[in-house]
Design a protein around this motif. Structure first.
Motif, PDB file in Angstrom:
ATOM      1  N   LEU A 160       0.036   6.411   1.712  1.00 36.39           N
ATOM      2  CA  LEU A 160      -0.496   5.199   1.075  1.00 36.39           C
ATOM      3  C   LEU A 160       0.605   4.426   0.362  1.00 36.39           C
ATOM      4  O   LEU A 160       0.612   3.180   0.365  1.00 36.39           O
ATOM      5  N   ASN A 161       1.548   5.146  -0.249  1.00 29.56           N
ATOM      6  CA  ASN A 161       2.659   4.456  -0.897  1.00 29.56           C
ATOM      7  C   ASN A 161       3.572   3.786   0.120  1.00 29.56           C
ATOM      8  O   ASN A 161       4.036   2.656  -0.102  1.00 29.56           O
ATOM      9  N   ALA A 162       3.831   4.465   1.230  1.00 26.32           N
ATOM     10  CA  ALA A 162       4.683   3.878   2.268  1.00 26.32           C
ATOM     11  C   ALA A 162       4.053   2.601   2.817  1.00 26.32           C
ATOM     12  O   ALA A 162       4.734   1.580   2.997  1.00 26.32           O
ATOM     13  N   ALA A 163       2.744   2.637   3.066  1.00 29.74           N
ATOM     14  CA  ALA A 163       2.049   1.462   3.599  1.00 29.74           C
ATOM     15  C   ALA A 163       2.017   0.328   2.574  1.00 29.74           C
ATOM     16  O   ALA A 163       2.216  -0.845   2.915  1.00 29.74           O
ATOM     17  N   LEU A 164       1.789   0.679   1.318  1.00 31.62           N
ATOM     18  CA  LEU A 164       1.758  -0.328   0.266  1.00 31.62           C
ATOM     19  C   LEU A 164       3.113  -1.002   0.117  1.00 31.62           C
ATOM     20  O   LEU A 164       3.212  -2.240   0.041  1.00 31.62           O
ATOM     21  N   ARG A 173       5.573  -1.139   2.354  1.00 32.46           N
ATOM     22  CA  ARG A 173       5.875  -1.942   3.548  1.00 32.46           C
ATOM     23  C   ARG A 173       5.190  -3.297   3.464  1.00 32.46           C
ATOM     24  O   ARG A 173       5.776  -4.335   3.806  1.00 32.46           O
ATOM     25  N   GLY A 174       3.945  -3.294   3.012  1.00 32.97           N
ATOM     26  CA  GLY A 174       3.207  -4.549   2.907  1.00 32.97           C
ATOM     27  C   GLY A 174       3.810  -5.485   1.866  1.00 32.97           C
ATOM     28  O   GLY A 174       3.948  -6.687   2.104  1.00 32.97           O
ATOM     29  N   LEU A 175       4.158  -4.946   0.721  1.00 32.20           N
ATOM     30  CA  LEU A 175       4.780  -5.770  -0.315  1.00 32.20           C
ATOM     31  C   LEU A 175       6.085  -6.380   0.187  1.00 32.20           C
ATOM     32  O   LEU A 175       6.351  -7.573  -0.015  1.00 32.20           O
ATOM     33  N   GLN A 176       6.888  -5.575   0.854  1.00 34.31           N
ATOM     34  CA  GLN A 176       8.154  -6.080   1.391  1.00 34.31           C
ATOM     35  C   GLN A 176       7.912  -7.105   2.501  1.00 34.31           C
ATOM     36  O   GLN A 176       8.615  -8.120   2.579  1.00 34.31           O
ATOM     37  N   ARG A 212      -5.063   3.958  -1.847  1.00 31.17           N
ATOM     38  CA  ARG A 212      -5.195   3.724  -0.406  1.00 31.17           C
ATOM     39  C   ARG A 212      -5.899   2.394  -0.147  1.00 31.17           C
ATOM     40  O   ARG A 212      -5.577   1.680   0.812  1.00 31.17           O
ATOM     41  N   LEU A 213      -6.851   2.041  -0.994  1.00 33.15           N
ATOM     42  CA  LEU A 213      -7.554   0.768  -0.842  1.00 33.15           C
ATOM     43  C   LEU A 213      -6.582  -0.400  -0.883  1.00 33.15           C
ATOM     44  O   LEU A 213      -6.634  -1.299  -0.024  1.00 33.15           O
ATOM     45  N   ASN A 214      -5.685  -0.412  -1.857  1.00 30.14           N
ATOM     46  CA  ASN A 214      -4.721  -1.513  -1.938  1.00 30.14           C
ATOM     47  C   ASN A 214      -3.689  -1.452  -0.829  1.00 30.14           C
ATOM     48  O   ASN A 214      -3.212  -2.499  -0.369  1.00 30.14           O
TER      49      ASN A 214
END
Length: 333
Positions: A67-71, A73-76, A252-254
């Motif tokens: 979830l942190n990796a996905a978050l 990646r999205g922010l970047q 995970r939601l965010n």
């Protein structure tokens, strides 16, 4: 009173009533126009994420890592800077080295980290001395990771937004934070994302894809409505948009919603900036007179300082079904 006087009194009363209705209608129209204007104005916003390494009811290191990796990646991907606030007690909830790696990944992604206390307890229950000790205990790892990158820890976020009561407790905490180089990170948009996040984890664990999508849709709709309300509140307090600071959590939601959240900010004409940039807004120099027990955000605190009412009649609570789902799955109380 004569018949003529009685009739005149009745006419005056009727006219007064009509004028009152007209004024209420005009006020409602002005509020509507103000809300519409808020959606077309341009402003800035800083995103902050509490409870790192993660807020989740699924105690699985792989889940936290993903979830942190996905978050991140999205922010970047969307060029969104963010500040994560760490509870260092969480480092020992799962695999400590991997939990620390999560924090490293935040810094490697160009994000900032702040202190959210060690154990996420309230100053109302601990008192000033024990709460200050919990703040100090919550910084060694985070401070070390920042210093290894020639950066310093400077942001603090109160758990539950509870800043201390009575006033002497709050003042003692504030004095310690200032003396140790901390600045409090206020909150000027709060969409209660945490209340959606645990039911979202629960339906993922139960492999209920339809319910997962439905919770996400409810969350995004509620976030849009809430952002617009806070912009209207700022207009009432300051006569303008401020540089907003939005409270979110590492969930995970965010992570799953980050593209939608980025699109929402773009649609609402809100440009992401760093927390440091947002805090340059003069609004954040407004006094915070609040010393009550409840954790409230800064718009409400400022309304007390400025003696101006907030538009509570148009505020929308979290959907009842989400509140019920949260009460069913949350086991921290």
């Amino acid at each position: 009173m004569t018949r003529t006087g009685s009739a005149l009194h009745g006419q005056v009363a009727a006219t007064t009533k009509i004028l009152g209705i007209m004024l209420l209608g005009i006020a409602a129209m002005l509020l509507s126009f103000g809300a519409l204007e808020a959606r077309t104005r341009h402003a800035t916003i800083a995103l902050t994420f509490d409870d790192l390494p993660a807020l989740t009811i699924i105690k699985n290191q792989g889940y936290v890592n993903d979830l942190n990796a996905a978050l991140l990646r999205g922010l970047q991907r969307h060029g969104i800077p963010a500040t994560g606030f760490v509870n260092e007690s969480k480092l020992d909830d799962l695999d400590r080295p991997q939990q620390i790696d999560v924090l490293k990944h935040w810094l490697d992604a160009g994000m900032d980290l702040g202190n959210h206390t060690f154990s996420h307890q309230s100053p109302n229950s601990l008192g000033a001395a024990a709460y200050i000790a919990d703040i100090a205990r919550g910084e060694p790892v985070t401070r070390g990771l920042l210093e290894a990158r020639h950066r310093r820890i400077g942001w603090f976020r109160h758990p539950y937004l509870e800043t201390g009561t009575p006033g002497a407790v709050k003042q003692e905490i504030d004095a310690w934070l200032s003396a140790h180089g901390y600045r409090i990170a206020p909150v000027t948009i709060d969409a209660d994302d945490w209340e959606f996040a645990e039911p979202y984890d629960d339906v993922i664990a139960r492999h209920d894809e339809a319910e997962r999508k439905r919770i996400k849709e409810l969350y995004l709709a509620h976030s849009t409505t809430t952002i617009r309300w806070y912009r209207g509140a700022a207009l009432g307090l300051f006569g303008r948009d401020i540089a907003y600071v939005m409270l979110l959590h590492a969930t995970r939601l965010n992570a799953d919603s980050i593209d939608d959240l980025a699109a929402m900010l773009k649609r609402e004409h809100l440009r992401p900036v760093t927390l440091s940039q947002a805090m340059k807004d003069p609004a954040y120099r407004t006094a915070d007179p609040y010393t009550g027990k409840e954790g409230i955000e800064w718009m409400e605190r400022w309304s007390m300082a400025l003696h101006k009412a907030l538009p509570w009649s148009s505020f929308r609570d979290v959907p009842k079904e989400i509140e019920t789902a949260y009460d069913r799955v949350d086991h921290d109380r």
